[in-house]
Design a protein around this motif. Structure first.
Motif, short mmCIF file in Angstrom:
data_model
loop_
_atom_site.label_atom_id
_atom_site.label_comp_id
_atom_site.label_asym_id
_atom_site.label_seq_id
_atom_site.Cartn_x
_atom_site.Cartn_y
_atom_site.Cartn_z
N SER A 65 0.83 -1.20 0.00
CA SER A 65 0.00 0.00 0.00
C SER A 65 0.87 1.26 0.00
O SER A 65 0.56 2.24 -0.69
N TRP A 126 -10.17 7.18 5.69
CA TRP A 126 -10.10 5.97 6.50
C TRP A 126 -11.48 5.47 6.92
O TRP A 126 -11.72 4.26 7.00
N LEU A 129 -12.59 3.17 4.31
CA LEU A 129 -11.80 1.96 4.12
C LEU A 129 -11.88 0.99 5.29
O LEU A 129 -11.77 -0.22 5.11
N GLU A 130 -12.05 1.52 6.50
CA GLU A 130 -11.99 0.68 7.69
C GLU A 130 -13.02 -0.46 7.69
O GLU A 130 -12.68 -1.60 8.04
N LEU A 132 -14.04 -2.09 5.17
CA LEU A 132 -13.51 -3.09 4.26
C LEU A 132 -12.49 -3.97 4.97
O LEU A 132 -12.47 -5.20 4.81
N GLY A 133 -11.62 -3.34 5.79
CA GLY A 133 -10.62 -4.10 6.52
C GLY A 133 -11.24 -5.09 7.49
O GLY A 133 -10.71 -6.19 7.70
N VAL A 151 -5.30 -2.84 3.28
CA VAL A 151 -6.24 -1.82 3.76
C VAL A 151 -5.59 -0.98 4.85
O VAL A 151 -5.65 0.26 4.83
N TRP A 152 -4.93 -1.64 5.80
CA TRP A 152 -4.39 -0.92 6.95
C TRP A 152 -3.21 -0.03 6.57
O TRP A 152 -2.85 0.86 7.33
#
Length: 234
Positions: A65, A126, A129-130, A132-133, A151-152
């Motif tokens: 990433s 974030w 996205l979080e 998704l993680g 993701v992270w």
């Protein structure tokens, strides 16, 4: 092509940034050590005996990433130099990178928390996205760990953002990707060791003296960058 010395410097910044990683990513590493990905667990709660292949896979995803982000930033910097006078654009980008390194050093030492505002700004992305993680939690396989790391790697982090600003001035997408890759490799030893000895190492990295020394070294590097700009353009 980016100079080897620049890549080494990026690696060292990542290594010194371990004092920040202990707080930002320590909970995630501790959760992986337990075999369950619950980021709210603190680094001090993690037992010994983390699964090395899970931790390595997570960090591979995280560094990938960073490489992608570096390519985007480096490409944006290259485009900016084509839109402006090349010399002027390079000067502005190099000064900005040096100032961010100084700010990062002060942040790591705990003397100035201005970069925390930048981290809060990154929270906008974030929040998207979080969730998704969380689909990859709990982590039971290296594949899940790589996906979680991907993701992270976008977790709002003043350390990462500072090096991203630096990668804008790297000269292009490949150079930016290489710089962020070197930085990511620099963060790897601390996070791998934190997975194996989270309780002990996390406490050491958060110690005031360690943070102060690391912060001063990074700030000193930022001042060196600014001095180089002054010497070249003065």
């Amino acid at each position: 092509m980016i100079e080897h010395g620049t890549l080494i410097a990026a690696f060292v910044v990542g290594l010194l940034g371990g004092v920040h990683c202990a707080g930002m990513c320590g909970g995630i590493v501790a959760a992986l050590s337990l075999g369950t990905a619950r980021p709210e667990i603190s680094a001090g709660d993690a037992p010994r005996g983390a699964s090395p292949h899970i931790l390595l896979a997570y960090n591979v995803g995280r560094i990938l990433s960073y490489v992608v982000a570096g390519a985007i930033a480096g490409g944006a910097g290259w485009f900016a130099t084509r839109m402006m006078d090349v010399n002027q654009a390079q000067l502005v980008l190099q000064i900005l990178a040096g100032l961010f390194m100084v700010a990062l050093g002060l942040y790591l030492a705990g003397w100035w928390h201005g970069l925390a505002r930048v981290e809060r700004a990154g929270g906008v992305l974030w929040r998207r996205l979080e969730p998704l993680g969380r689909r990859f939690m709990p982590v039971r396989s290296p594949r899940q760990a790589v996906l979680l790391g991907l993701v992270w790697g976008w977790l709002p982090c003043g350390l990462v953002y500072s090096v991203l600003i630096w990668s804008i001035s790297a000269g292009g997408a490949l150079q930016g990707a290489a710089l962020m890759g070197a930085f990511g490799l620099g963060t790897l030893p601390n996070l791998l060791l934190m997975g194996a000895m989270a309780a002990r190492l996390g406490g050491v990295l958060r110690a005031y003296g360690v943070r102060t020394v690391a912060g001063l070294m990074v700030a000193g590097f930022g001042l060196y960058m600014l001095a180089q700009v002054w010497r070249a353009w003065g």
